[in-house]
Design a protein around this motif. Structure first.
Motif, PDB file in Angstrom:
ATOM      1  N   ARG A  88       0.947  -1.246  -0.217  1.00  0.00           N
ATOM      2  CA  ARG A  88       0.225   0.067   0.428  1.00  0.00           C
ATOM      3  C   ARG A  88       1.016   1.585  -0.155  1.00  0.00           C
ATOM      4  O   ARG A  88       0.285   2.285  -0.599  1.00  0.00           O
ATOM      5  CB  ARG A  88      -1.132   0.064   1.185  1.00  0.00           C
ATOM      6  CG  ARG A  88      -0.783   0.074   2.313  1.00  0.00           C
ATOM      7  CD  ARG A  88      -1.499   0.140   3.389  1.00  0.00           C
ATOM      8  NE  ARG A  88      -1.625   0.475   4.943  1.00  0.00           N
ATOM      9  CZ  ARG A  88      -0.960   2.136   5.410  1.00  0.00           C
ATOM     10  NH1 ARG A  88      -0.666   2.490   4.537  1.00  0.00           N
ATOM     11  NH2 ARG A  88      -0.497   2.635   6.739  1.00  0.00           N
ATOM     12  N   ILE A  89       2.089   1.108   0.554  1.00  0.00           N
ATOM     13  CA  ILE A  89       2.827   2.170   0.484  1.00  0.00           C
ATOM     14  C   ILE A  89       3.286   2.667  -1.120  1.00  0.00           C
ATOM     15  O   ILE A  89       3.216   3.660  -0.986  1.00  0.00           O
ATOM     16  CB  ILE A  89       4.008   2.164   1.892  1.00  0.00           C
ATOM     17  CG1 ILE A  89       3.500   2.160   2.916  1.00  0.00           C
ATOM     18  CG2 ILE A  89       5.814   3.309   1.929  1.00  0.00           C
ATOM     19  CD1 ILE A  89       3.176   3.537   4.212  1.00  0.00           C
ATOM     20  N   LEU A  90       3.739   1.719  -1.699  1.00  0.00           N
ATOM     21  CA  LEU A  90       4.308   1.641  -2.359  1.00  0.00           C
ATOM     22  C   LEU A  90       3.114   1.858  -3.681  1.00  0.00           C
ATOM     23  O   LEU A  90       3.385   3.246  -4.501  1.00  0.00           O
ATOM     24  CB  LEU A  90       4.614   0.290  -3.270  1.00  0.00           C
ATOM     25  CG  LEU A  90       5.829  -0.054  -2.542  1.00  0.00           C
ATOM     26  CD1 LEU A  90       6.254  -1.915  -3.418  1.00  0.00           C
ATOM     27  CD2 LEU A  90       7.060   0.617  -2.351  1.00  0.00           C
ATOM     28  N   LEU A 115      -7.449   5.120  -3.596  1.00  0.00           N
ATOM     29  CA  LEU A 115      -6.532   5.301  -2.772  1.00  0.00           C
ATOM     30  C   LEU A 115      -6.431   6.342  -1.490  1.00  0.00           C
ATOM     31  O   LEU A 115      -5.928   6.224   0.035  1.00  0.00           O
ATOM     32  CB  LEU A 115      -5.647   6.398  -3.986  1.00  0.00           C
ATOM     33  CG  LEU A 115      -4.542   5.026  -4.727  1.00  0.00           C
ATOM     34  CD1 LEU A 115      -3.393   5.321  -5.604  1.00  0.00           C
ATOM     35  CD2 LEU A 115      -3.944   3.749  -4.109  1.00  0.00           C
ATOM     36  N   GLU A 116      -7.034   7.455  -2.019  1.00  0.00           N
ATOM     37  CA  GLU A 116      -7.491   8.209  -0.427  1.00  0.00           C
ATOM     38  C   GLU A 116      -8.052   7.895   0.561  1.00  0.00           C
ATOM     39  O   GLU A 116      -8.144   7.874   1.938  1.00  0.00           O
ATOM     40  CB  GLU A 116      -8.142   9.480  -0.510  1.00  0.00           C
ATOM     41  CG  GLU A 116      -6.956  10.140  -1.783  1.00  0.00           C
ATOM     42  CD  GLU A 116      -7.429  11.363  -2.701  1.00  0.00           C
ATOM     43  OE1 GLU A 116      -9.017  11.789  -2.194  1.00  0.00           O
ATOM     44  OE2 GLU A 116      -6.626  12.357  -2.775  1.00  0.00           O
ATOM     45  N   SER A 117      -9.075   6.571   0.098  1.00  0.00           N
ATOM     46  CA  SER A 117      -9.959   6.072   1.525  1.00  0.00           C
ATOM     47  C   SER A 117      -9.120   5.631   2.084  1.00  0.00           C
ATOM     48  O   SER A 117      -9.184   5.154   3.081  1.00  0.00           O
ATOM     49  CB  SER A 117     -10.846   5.839   0.602  1.00  0.00           C
ATOM     50  OG  SER A 117     -11.498   6.343   0.055  1.00  0.00           O
ATOM     51  N   ILE A 118      -7.923   4.811   1.071  1.00  0.00           N
ATOM     52  CA  ILE A 118      -6.968   3.240   2.441  1.00  0.00           C
ATOM     53  C   ILE A 118      -6.447   4.003   3.373  1.00  0.00           C
ATOM     54  O   ILE A 118      -6.863   3.240   4.049  1.00  0.00           O
ATOM     55  CB  ILE A 118      -6.266   2.996   1.738  1.00  0.00           C
ATOM     56  CG1 ILE A 118      -6.481   2.125  -0.568  1.00  0.00           C
ATOM     57  CG2 ILE A 118      -5.133   1.573   1.482  1.00  0.00           C
ATOM     58  CD1 ILE A 118      -5.786   1.992  -1.301  1.00  0.00           C
ATOM     59  N   VAL A 145       0.982   9.134  -6.342  1.00  0.00           N
ATOM     60  CA  VAL A 145       1.063  10.355  -5.342  1.00  0.00           C
ATOM     61  C   VAL A 145       2.638  11.582  -5.999  1.00  0.00           C
ATOM     62  O   VAL A 145       1.787  12.280  -6.919  1.00  0.00           O
ATOM     63  CB  VAL A 145       1.131  10.679  -4.439  1.00  0.00           C
ATOM     64  CG1 VAL A 145       1.956  12.010  -3.606  1.00  0.00           C
ATOM     65  CG2 VAL A 145       0.434   9.808  -2.812  1.00  0.00           C
ATOM     66  N   PHE A 146       3.753  10.591  -6.202  1.00  0.00           N
ATOM     67  CA  PHE A 146       4.625  10.916  -7.295  1.00  0.00           C
ATOM     68  C   PHE A 146       4.232  10.744  -8.688  1.00  0.00           C
ATOM     69  O   PHE A 146       5.872  11.411  -9.569  1.00  0.00           O
ATOM     70  CB  PHE A 146       5.825  11.089  -6.324  1.00  0.00           C
ATOM     71  CG  PHE A 146       5.731  11.095  -5.682  1.00  0.00           C
ATOM     72  CD1 PHE A 146       5.736  12.803  -4.885  1.00  0.00           C
ATOM     73  CD2 PHE A 146       5.286  10.448  -4.299  1.00  0.00           C
ATOM     74  CE1 PHE A 146       6.273  13.052  -4.210  1.00  0.00           C
ATOM     75  CE2 PHE A 146       5.709  10.682  -3.097  1.00  0.00           C
ATOM     76  CZ  PHE A 146       6.031  12.693  -2.559  1.00  0.00           C
ATOM     77  N   ILE A 181      -3.586   9.736 -13.614  1.00  0.00           N
ATOM     78  CA  ILE A 181      -4.947   8.380 -12.964  1.00  0.00           C
ATOM     79  C   ILE A 181      -5.998   9.171 -13.350  1.00  0.00           C
ATOM     80  O   ILE A 181      -6.626  10.508 -12.874  1.00  0.00           O
ATOM     81  CB  ILE A 181      -3.682   8.567 -10.993  1.00  0.00           C
ATOM     82  CG1 ILE A 181      -4.745   7.237 -10.239  1.00  0.00           C
ATOM     83  CG2 ILE A 181      -3.465   9.682 -10.476  1.00  0.00           C
ATOM     84  CD1 ILE A 181      -3.747   6.638  -9.295  1.00  0.00           C
ATOM     85  N   SER A 182      -6.879   8.108 -12.932  1.00  0.00           N
ATOM     86  CA  SER A 182      -8.282   8.595 -13.109  1.00  0.00           C
ATOM     87  C   SER A 182      -8.301   8.819 -11.355  1.00  0.00           C
ATOM     88  O   SER A 182      -8.255   9.197 -10.057  1.00  0.00           O
ATOM     89  CB  SER A 182      -9.252   7.631 -13.475  1.00  0.00           C
ATOM     90  OG  SER A 182      -9.340   6.224 -12.173  1.00  0.00           O
ATOM     91  N   LEU A 183      -9.865   9.425 -12.169  1.00  0.00           N
ATOM     92  CA  LEU A 183     -10.352  10.332 -10.246  1.00  0.00           C
ATOM     93  C   LEU A 183     -10.658   9.272  -9.806  1.00  0.00           C
ATOM     94  O   LEU A 183     -10.410   9.261  -8.029  1.00  0.00           O
ATOM     95  CB  LEU A 183     -11.596  10.949 -11.231  1.00  0.00           C
ATOM     96  CG  LEU A 183     -12.510  12.561  -9.304  1.00  0.00           C
ATOM     97  CD1 LEU A 183     -11.333  12.804  -8.723  1.00  0.00           C
ATOM     98  CD2 LEU A 183     -13.158  13.179  -9.956  1.00  0.00           C
TER      99      LEU A 183
END
Length: 108
Positions: free
Chosen positions: A44-46, A81-84, A52-53, A73-75
């Motif tokens: 998940r960090i990868l 990813l933000e929810s994770i 993000v980058f 990256i799609s919305l």
């Protein structure tokens, strides 16, 4: 090793370890252990780093290809990813199992 590629990535981005960790909402001390090779970063960090980058997954994990991806990256993916980060480890495992189930049909 991933830690070696992360050092290259930080240099390319021109940011410190602390700044990098903050951008992916990760404890700076934990990220320092990753950078030293004492801890292998979880998937998940990868995934966060890749998204993000805009880092090429194949480069980050295997050292092959270009550092950065040119694909956007799609919305919907960004929202997932933000929810994770709000999920417990148990919930992340459940989501991971569900994703494996969904992608199993595509691989067959």
């Amino acid at each position: 090793m991933v830690c070696d590629r992360l050092k290259i990535l930080l240099k390319e981005l021109g940011i410190s370890q602390r700044q990098f960790a903050m951008k992916i909402d990760l404890d700076a001390g934990y990220f320092s252990k990753i950078m030293q090779g004492k801890v292998n970063p979880p998937k998940r960090i990868l995934l966060l780093i890749e998204n993000v980058f805009h880092v090429n997954k194949n480069w980050l994990e295997n050292g092959e290809g270009e550092i950065f991806t040119t694909e956007g990256i799609s919305l919907a993916k960004k929202q997932v990813l933000e929810s994770i980060d709000m999920l417990t480890d148990e919930q992340i495992n459940a989501v991971s199992s569900f994703i494996k189930y969904l992608t199993a049909d595509k691989e067959s």
